[in-house]
Design a protein around this motif. Sequence first.
Motif, PDB file in Angstrom:
ATOM      1  N   GLY A  66       1.235  73.751  34.278  1.00  0.00           N
ATOM      2  CA  GLY A  66       0.159  73.211  35.101  1.00  0.00           C
ATOM      3  C   GLY A  66       0.469  71.873  35.741  1.00  0.00           C
ATOM      4  N   LYS A  67       1.342  71.086  35.112  1.00  0.00           N
ATOM      5  CA  LYS A  67       1.657  69.760  35.635  1.00  0.00           C
ATOM      6  C   LYS A  67       3.099  69.637  36.087  1.00  0.00           C
ATOM      7  CE  LYS A  67      -1.836  67.369  32.846  1.00  0.00           C
ATOM      8  NZ  LYS A  67      -2.081  66.298  31.861  1.00  0.00           N
TER       9      LYS A  67
ATOM     10  N   LYS B 280      -4.167  74.664  43.190  1.00  0.00           N
ATOM     11  CA  LYS B 280      -3.614  73.894  42.074  1.00  0.00           C
ATOM     12  C   LYS B 280      -2.284  73.213  42.423  1.00  0.00           C
ATOM     13  CE  LYS B 280      -5.718  76.921  38.599  1.00  0.00           C
ATOM     14  NZ  LYS B 280      -5.464  77.834  37.454  1.00  0.00           N
ATOM     15  N   ALA B 281      -1.877  73.362  43.682  1.00  0.00           N
ATOM     16  CA  ALA B 281      -0.584  72.799  44.090  1.00  0.00           C
ATOM     17  C   ALA B 281      -0.683  71.349  44.533  1.00  0.00           C
ATOM     18  CB  ALA B 281       0.014  73.646  45.216  1.00  0.00           C
ATOM     19  N   GLY B 282      -1.873  70.749  44.468  1.00  0.00           N
ATOM     20  CA  GLY B 282      -2.068  69.379  44.952  1.00  0.00           C
ATOM     21  C   GLY B 282      -1.047  68.369  44.459  1.00  0.00           C
ATOM     22  N   PRO B 283      -0.804  68.286  43.132  1.00  0.00           N
ATOM     23  CA  PRO B 283       0.184  67.303  42.629  1.00  0.00           C
ATOM     24  C   PRO B 283       1.587  67.535  43.173  1.00  0.00           C
ATOM     25  CG  PRO B 283      -1.179  68.169  40.850  1.00  0.00           C
ATOM     26  CD  PRO B 283      -1.458  69.017  42.048  1.00  0.00           C
ATOM     27  N   PHE B 284       1.935  68.801  43.418  1.00  0.00           N
ATOM     28  CA  PHE B 284       3.278  69.117  43.920  1.00  0.00           C
ATOM     29  C   PHE B 284       3.405  68.753  45.398  1.00  0.00           C
ATOM     30  CE2 PHE B 284       2.134  72.007  40.477  1.00  0.00           C
ATOM     31  CZ  PHE B 284       3.133  71.705  39.560  1.00  0.00           C
ATOM     32  N   ILE B 285       2.317  68.951  46.137  1.00  0.00           N
ATOM     33  CA  ILE B 285       2.308  68.560  47.553  1.00  0.00           C
ATOM     34  C   ILE B 285       2.579  67.069  47.676  1.00  0.00           C
ATOM     35  CG2 ILE B 285       0.909  68.388  49.643  1.00  0.00           C
ATOM     36  CD1 ILE B 285      -0.715  70.805  48.540  1.00  0.00           C
TER      37      ILE B 285
ATOM     38  N   GLY C  26       4.013  76.058  46.464  1.00  0.00           N
ATOM     39  CA  GLY C  26       3.362  76.599  45.284  1.00  0.00           C
ATOM     40  C   GLY C  26       3.490  75.598  44.166  1.00  0.00           C
ATOM     41  N   TYR C  27       4.305  75.953  43.174  1.00  0.00           N
ATOM     42  CA  TYR C  27       4.494  75.068  42.025  1.00  0.00           C
ATOM     43  C   TYR C  27       5.958  74.646  41.917  1.00  0.00           C
ATOM     44  CZ  TYR C  27       0.050  77.363  41.089  1.00  0.00           C
ATOM     45  OH  TYR C  27      -1.223  77.875  41.211  1.00  0.00           O
TER      46      TYR C  27
ATOM     47  N   ALA D 172      17.567  67.839  56.876  1.00  0.00           N
ATOM     48  CA  ALA D 172      16.431  68.268  57.693  1.00  0.00           C
ATOM     49  C   ALA D 172      15.826  67.074  58.434  1.00  0.00           C
ATOM     50  CB  ALA D 172      15.371  68.911  56.802  1.00  0.00           C
ATOM     51  N   ASP D 173      15.395  67.305  59.662  1.00  0.00           N
ATOM     52  CA  ASP D 173      14.697  66.273  60.431  1.00  0.00           C
ATOM     53  C   ASP D 173      13.193  66.323  60.186  1.00  0.00           C
ATOM     54  OD1 ASP D 173      16.929  65.164  62.153  1.00  0.00           O
ATOM     55  OD2 ASP D 173      17.088  67.288  62.633  1.00  0.00           O
ATOM     56  N   LYS D 174      12.709  67.518  59.892  1.00  0.00           N
ATOM     57  CA  LYS D 174      11.273  67.703  59.716  1.00  0.00           C
ATOM     58  C   LYS D 174      11.047  68.874  58.763  1.00  0.00           C
ATOM     59  CE  LYS D 174       8.975  67.835  63.569  1.00  0.00           C
ATOM     60  NZ  LYS D 174       8.430  68.387  64.852  1.00  0.00           N
ATOM     61  N   VAL D 175       9.999  68.778  57.940  1.00  0.00           N
ATOM     62  CA  VAL D 175       9.627  69.872  57.045  1.00  0.00           C
ATOM     63  C   VAL D 175       8.162  70.212  57.262  1.00  0.00           C
ATOM     64  CG1 VAL D 175       9.360  70.653  54.666  1.00  0.00           C
ATOM     65  CG2 VAL D 175      11.335  69.247  55.300  1.00  0.00           C
ATOM     66  N   TRP D 176       7.913  71.473  57.613  1.00  0.00           N
ATOM     67  CA  TRP D 176       6.546  71.984  57.700  1.00  0.00           C
ATOM     68  C   TRP D 176       6.184  72.576  56.339  1.00  0.00           C
ATOM     69  CZ3 TRP D 176       3.146  72.351  61.986  1.00  0.00           C
ATOM     70  CH2 TRP D 176       3.662  71.913  63.210  1.00  0.00           C
ATOM     71  N   LEU D 177       5.115  72.073  55.740  1.00  0.00           N
ATOM     72  CA  LEU D 177       4.646  72.594  54.462  1.00  0.00           C
ATOM     73  C   LEU D 177       3.479  73.539  54.700  1.00  0.00           C
ATOM     74  CD1 LEU D 177       4.664  69.331  52.301  1.00  0.00           C
ATOM     75  CD2 LEU D 177       6.474  71.062  52.495  1.00  0.00           C
ATOM     76  N   LEU D 178       3.604  74.772  54.216  1.00  0.00           N
ATOM     77  CA  LEU D 178       2.530  75.752  54.320  1.00  0.00           C
ATOM     78  C   LEU D 178       1.600  75.575  53.126  1.00  0.00           C
ATOM     79  CD1 LEU D 178       4.533  78.934  55.389  1.00  0.00           C
ATOM     80  CD2 LEU D 178       3.037  77.558  56.822  1.00  0.00           C
ATOM     81  N   LEU D 179       0.371  75.147  53.390  1.00  0.00           N
ATOM     82  CA  LEU D 179      -0.575  74.801  52.330  1.00  0.00           C
ATOM     83  C   LEU D 179      -1.815  75.696  52.390  1.00  0.00           C
ATOM     84  CD1 LEU D 179      -0.495  70.913  52.745  1.00  0.00           C
ATOM     85  CD2 LEU D 179       1.046  72.350  51.392  1.00  0.00           C
ATOM     86  N   HIS D 180      -2.373  75.964  51.218  1.00  0.00           N
ATOM     87  CA  HIS D 180      -3.584  76.775  51.147  1.00  0.00           C
ATOM     88  C   HIS D 180      -4.743  76.013  51.780  1.00  0.00           C
ATOM     89  CE1 HIS D 180      -6.161  79.937  49.886  1.00  0.00           C
ATOM     90  NE2 HIS D 180      -6.789  79.257  48.943  1.00  0.00           N
TER      91      HIS D 180
END
Length: 254
Positions: A142-143, A51-56, A21-22, A36-44
Amino acid sequence: MHTVHTMAKIAKLRIHIAPVGYEVDRIVLHAIQERADKVWLLLHENKSEDKAGPFISKITKQLEKERIEVINQYHDRRDLFKIIKAVKNIIEKEKQNDLYVNLASGSKIQAIGTMMACMMFNENQNIHPFYVEAKNYPGFEGKQPLSTGIRDIQDVPPYSIKTPDSKLVEALKIIQQKNGKITKKEMAQIAEKQELITINALEKNHSQARFASLDKNIIQPLEEQWKFIKVEKIGRNRWIKITEEGKNAAEFLI
Protein backbone atom coordinates in the motif's frame (compact mmCIF):
# COMPACT_ATOMS: atom_id res chain seq x y z
CA MET A 1 27.37 38.07 -54.23
CA HIS A 2 25.40 34.98 -53.27
CA THR A 3 23.89 34.32 -49.86
CA VAL A 4 23.61 30.71 -48.79
CA HIS A 5 20.60 29.98 -46.62
CA THR A 6 20.70 26.98 -44.34
CA MET A 7 17.84 25.58 -42.33
CA ALA A 8 18.67 23.82 -39.12
CA LYS A 9 16.87 20.58 -38.61
CA ILE A 10 14.29 20.74 -35.87
CA ALA A 11 15.37 18.30 -33.20
CA LYS A 12 12.76 15.79 -32.13
CA LEU A 13 12.01 15.56 -28.43
CA ARG A 14 12.03 12.23 -26.62
CA ILE A 15 8.55 11.88 -25.17
CA HIS A 16 7.63 9.11 -22.72
CA ILE A 17 4.06 7.99 -21.99
CA ALA A 18 3.48 6.00 -18.82
CA PRO A 19 0.35 4.84 -17.00
CA VAL A 20 0.78 5.28 -13.25
CA GLY A 21 -0.15 2.43 -10.93
CA TYR A 22 1.99 1.30 -8.03
CA GLU A 23 5.38 1.64 -9.72
CA VAL A 24 8.08 4.32 -9.51
CA ASP A 25 11.42 2.98 -10.79
CA ARG A 26 9.89 1.43 -13.91
CA ILE A 27 8.90 4.93 -14.99
CA VAL A 28 11.61 7.14 -13.51
CA LEU A 29 14.79 5.11 -14.07
CA HIS A 30 14.02 4.36 -17.70
CA ALA A 31 13.09 7.98 -18.43
CA ILE A 32 16.39 9.16 -16.91
CA GLN A 33 18.40 6.43 -18.63
CA GLU A 34 16.91 7.26 -22.03
CA ARG A 35 17.24 11.02 -21.48
CA ALA A 36 13.55 11.77 -21.85
CA ASP A 37 12.63 15.42 -22.45
CA LYS A 38 9.06 15.02 -21.26
CA VAL A 39 6.95 12.36 -19.53
CA TRP A 40 3.18 12.14 -19.89
CA LEU A 41 1.66 10.39 -16.87
CA LEU A 42 -1.66 8.63 -17.44
CA LEU A 43 -3.65 9.15 -14.24
CA HIS A 44 -7.05 7.94 -13.09
CA GLU A 45 -9.59 10.75 -13.40
CA ASN A 46 -11.27 10.01 -10.04
CA LYS A 47 -8.65 11.07 -7.50
CA SER A 48 -10.78 10.03 -4.52
CA GLU A 49 -10.60 6.36 -5.48
CA ASP A 50 -7.06 6.38 -6.84
CA LYS A 51 -4.52 4.78 -4.48
CA ALA A 52 -1.63 5.82 -6.71
CA GLY A 53 -1.41 9.34 -5.24
CA PRO A 54 1.83 8.81 -3.25
CA PHE A 55 3.50 7.24 -6.30
CA ILE A 56 2.44 10.09 -8.58
CA SER A 57 4.10 12.53 -6.18
CA LYS A 58 7.34 10.51 -5.99
CA ILE A 59 7.53 10.08 -9.76
CA THR A 60 6.90 13.77 -10.42
CA LYS A 61 9.49 14.96 -7.86
CA GLN A 62 12.20 12.60 -9.13
CA LEU A 63 11.61 13.48 -12.79
CA GLU A 64 11.50 17.22 -12.17
CA LYS A 65 14.70 16.93 -10.15
CA GLU A 66 16.28 15.63 -13.38
CA ARG A 67 14.74 18.56 -15.27
CA ILE A 68 12.33 16.31 -17.14
CA GLU A 69 9.00 17.97 -17.85
CA VAL A 70 5.97 16.14 -16.44
CA ILE A 71 2.43 16.45 -17.81
CA ASN A 72 -0.64 14.71 -16.40
CA GLN A 73 -3.27 13.17 -18.69
CA TYR A 74 -6.43 12.06 -16.91
CA HIS A 75 -8.63 9.19 -18.03
CA ASP A 76 -10.75 6.34 -16.68
CA ARG A 77 -8.12 3.65 -16.19
CA ARG A 78 -10.79 0.93 -16.00
CA ASP A 79 -12.25 1.72 -19.43
CA LEU A 80 -10.30 0.25 -22.36
CA PHE A 81 -11.64 2.73 -24.89
CA LYS A 82 -10.95 5.74 -22.66
CA ILE A 83 -7.38 4.49 -22.22
CA ILE A 84 -6.91 4.21 -25.99
CA LYS A 85 -8.33 7.69 -26.53
CA ALA A 86 -6.09 9.22 -23.84
CA VAL A 87 -2.98 7.80 -25.54
CA LYS A 88 -4.29 8.84 -28.97
CA ASN A 89 -4.68 12.43 -27.74
CA ILE A 90 -1.06 12.49 -26.59
CA ILE A 91 0.14 10.95 -29.86
CA GLU A 92 -1.66 13.67 -31.81
CA LYS A 93 -0.19 16.45 -29.64
CA GLU A 94 3.35 15.04 -29.89
CA LYS A 95 3.22 13.80 -33.50
CA GLN A 96 6.38 15.72 -34.43
CA ASN A 97 8.42 13.97 -31.73
CA ASP A 98 9.59 10.45 -30.89
CA LEU A 99 7.24 8.66 -28.49
CA TYR A 100 8.22 5.89 -26.09
CA VAL A 101 5.27 4.10 -24.50
CA ASN A 102 5.71 2.24 -21.22
CA LEU A 103 3.68 -1.00 -21.13
CA ALA A 104 4.87 -2.11 -17.68
CA SER A 105 4.01 0.70 -15.30
CA GLY A 106 0.22 0.43 -15.00
CA SER A 107 -2.54 -2.16 -14.86
CA LYS A 108 -3.11 -4.98 -17.34
CA ILE A 109 -5.97 -3.16 -19.04
CA GLN A 110 -3.81 -0.05 -19.35
CA ALA A 111 -1.06 -2.16 -20.95
CA ILE A 112 -3.59 -3.53 -23.46
CA GLY A 113 -5.04 -0.10 -24.20
CA THR A 114 -1.70 1.64 -24.62
CA MET A 115 -0.43 -1.12 -26.91
CA MET A 116 -3.59 -0.97 -29.02
CA ALA A 117 -3.14 2.79 -29.38
CA CYS A 118 0.45 2.25 -30.51
CA MET A 119 -0.73 -0.23 -33.15
CA MET A 120 -3.59 1.92 -34.41
CA PHE A 121 -2.10 5.41 -34.52
CA ASN A 122 1.53 4.94 -35.57
CA GLU A 123 1.10 6.70 -38.90
CA ASN A 124 4.36 8.61 -38.56
CA GLN A 125 6.33 5.52 -37.49
CA ASN A 126 7.53 7.45 -34.45
CA ILE A 127 6.02 5.32 -31.66
CA HIS A 128 8.18 2.87 -29.72
CA PRO A 129 6.41 0.72 -27.11
CA PHE A 130 8.62 -1.01 -24.56
CA TYR A 131 8.41 -3.27 -21.52
CA VAL A 132 10.53 -2.70 -18.41
CA GLU A 133 11.47 -5.80 -16.43
CA ALA A 134 11.88 -4.97 -12.76
CA LYS A 135 14.93 -6.06 -10.76
CA ASN A 136 13.17 -6.83 -7.48
CA TYR A 137 9.58 -7.59 -6.49
CA PRO A 138 9.21 -6.94 -2.76
CA GLY A 139 5.41 -7.04 -2.96
CA PHE A 140 2.77 -4.39 -2.48
CA GLU A 141 1.76 -3.21 0.99
CA GLY A 142 0.00 0.00 0.00
CA LYS A 143 2.87 2.41 0.63
CA GLN A 144 5.81 0.88 -1.19
CA PRO A 145 6.03 0.24 -4.96
CA LEU A 146 5.34 -3.20 -6.39
CA SER A 147 8.90 -3.41 -7.65
CA THR A 148 12.25 -1.66 -7.47
CA GLY A 149 15.09 -1.21 -9.96
CA ILE A 150 15.08 -2.32 -13.59
CA ARG A 151 16.70 -5.47 -14.91
CA ASP A 152 16.05 -5.23 -18.63
CA ILE A 153 14.14 -3.20 -21.23
CA GLN A 154 12.50 -4.97 -24.14
CA ASP A 155 11.33 -3.14 -27.25
CA VAL A 156 7.90 -4.28 -28.43
CA PRO A 157 7.22 -4.10 -32.20
CA PRO A 158 4.05 -2.03 -32.83
CA TYR A 159 2.44 -4.20 -35.51
CA SER A 160 -0.22 -2.21 -37.30
CA ILE A 161 -3.95 -2.41 -36.62
CA LYS A 162 -5.95 -0.90 -39.45
CA THR A 163 -8.30 1.99 -38.66
CA PRO A 164 -10.95 3.66 -40.87
CA ASP A 165 -9.85 6.55 -43.04
CA SER A 166 -10.66 10.09 -41.96
CA LYS A 167 -13.82 10.42 -44.08
CA LEU A 168 -15.36 7.33 -42.52
CA VAL A 169 -14.50 8.60 -39.05
CA GLU A 170 -16.15 11.94 -39.87
CA ALA A 171 -19.23 10.09 -41.13
CA LEU A 172 -19.37 8.07 -37.92
CA LYS A 173 -19.11 11.32 -35.96
CA ILE A 174 -22.12 12.74 -37.83
CA ILE A 175 -24.22 9.70 -36.92
CA GLN A 176 -23.07 9.81 -33.30
CA GLN A 177 -23.99 13.50 -33.03
CA LYS A 178 -27.49 12.66 -34.26
CA ASN A 179 -27.99 10.40 -31.22
CA GLY A 180 -26.86 7.35 -33.14
CA LYS A 181 -29.33 7.43 -36.02
CA ILE A 182 -29.98 9.55 -39.08
CA THR A 183 -32.02 9.20 -42.26
CA LYS A 184 -30.10 8.30 -45.38
CA LYS A 185 -31.41 11.45 -47.06
CA GLU A 186 -30.09 13.75 -44.34
CA MET A 187 -26.81 11.87 -44.22
CA ALA A 188 -26.37 12.32 -47.98
CA GLN A 189 -26.96 16.06 -47.69
CA ILE A 190 -24.50 16.50 -44.82
CA ALA A 191 -21.88 14.25 -46.43
CA GLU A 192 -21.99 16.31 -49.62
CA LYS A 193 -21.82 19.60 -47.72
CA GLN A 194 -18.78 18.41 -45.75
CA GLU A 195 -17.19 17.01 -48.94
CA LEU A 196 -17.12 13.44 -47.67
CA ILE A 197 -18.54 12.33 -51.01
CA THR A 198 -18.11 13.61 -54.57
CA ILE A 199 -20.97 13.81 -57.07
CA ASN A 200 -20.36 13.94 -60.79
CA ALA A 201 -23.75 14.14 -62.44
CA LEU A 202 -26.15 16.44 -64.24
CA GLU A 203 -28.50 18.48 -62.05
CA LYS A 204 -31.53 16.30 -62.84
CA ASN A 205 -29.63 13.19 -61.70
CA HIS A 206 -27.98 14.86 -58.73
CA SER A 207 -30.03 13.24 -55.98
CA GLN A 208 -29.60 9.76 -57.40
CA ALA A 209 -25.88 10.25 -57.90
CA ARG A 210 -25.52 11.55 -54.34
CA PHE A 211 -27.16 8.42 -52.91
CA ALA A 212 -24.96 6.22 -55.08
CA SER A 213 -21.80 7.97 -53.87
CA LEU A 214 -22.95 7.76 -50.25
CA ASP A 215 -23.63 4.03 -50.59
CA LYS A 216 -20.29 3.26 -52.22
CA ASN A 217 -17.97 5.51 -50.22
CA ILE A 218 -19.58 5.73 -46.79
CA ILE A 219 -22.37 3.27 -46.06
CA GLN A 220 -20.91 0.10 -47.59
CA PRO A 221 -17.49 0.31 -45.87
CA LEU A 222 -18.98 1.36 -42.52
CA GLU A 223 -21.60 -1.39 -42.65
CA GLU A 224 -19.88 -4.28 -44.40
CA GLN A 225 -16.20 -3.82 -43.62
CA TRP A 226 -16.27 -2.20 -40.18
CA LYS A 227 -19.72 -3.26 -38.87
CA PHE A 228 -20.09 0.21 -37.34
CA ILE A 229 -23.57 0.88 -38.75
CA LYS A 230 -26.67 -0.87 -40.02
CA VAL A 231 -29.35 0.43 -42.39
CA GLU A 232 -33.02 -0.19 -41.65
CA LYS A 233 -36.15 0.77 -43.59
CA ILE A 234 -38.80 2.29 -41.33
CA GLY A 235 -41.88 3.52 -43.16
CA ARG A 236 -40.79 5.46 -46.21
CA ASN A 237 -37.34 6.30 -44.88
CA ARG A 238 -34.08 4.40 -44.62
CA TRP A 239 -32.34 4.99 -41.32
CA ILE A 240 -28.63 4.66 -40.66
CA LYS A 241 -28.06 3.45 -37.09
CA ILE A 242 -24.83 3.07 -35.18
CA THR A 243 -24.08 -0.45 -33.90
CA GLU A 244 -22.50 -1.45 -30.60
CA GLU A 245 -19.19 -1.87 -32.43
CA GLY A 246 -19.64 1.63 -33.84
CA LYS A 247 -20.33 3.08 -30.38
CA ASN A 248 -17.18 1.45 -29.00
CA ALA A 249 -15.05 2.70 -31.91
CA ALA A 250 -16.45 6.20 -31.54
CA GLU A 251 -15.16 6.25 -27.95
CA PHE A 252 -11.56 6.50 -29.14
CA LEU A 253 -11.69 7.41 -32.85
CA ILE A 254 -13.70 10.60 -32.46
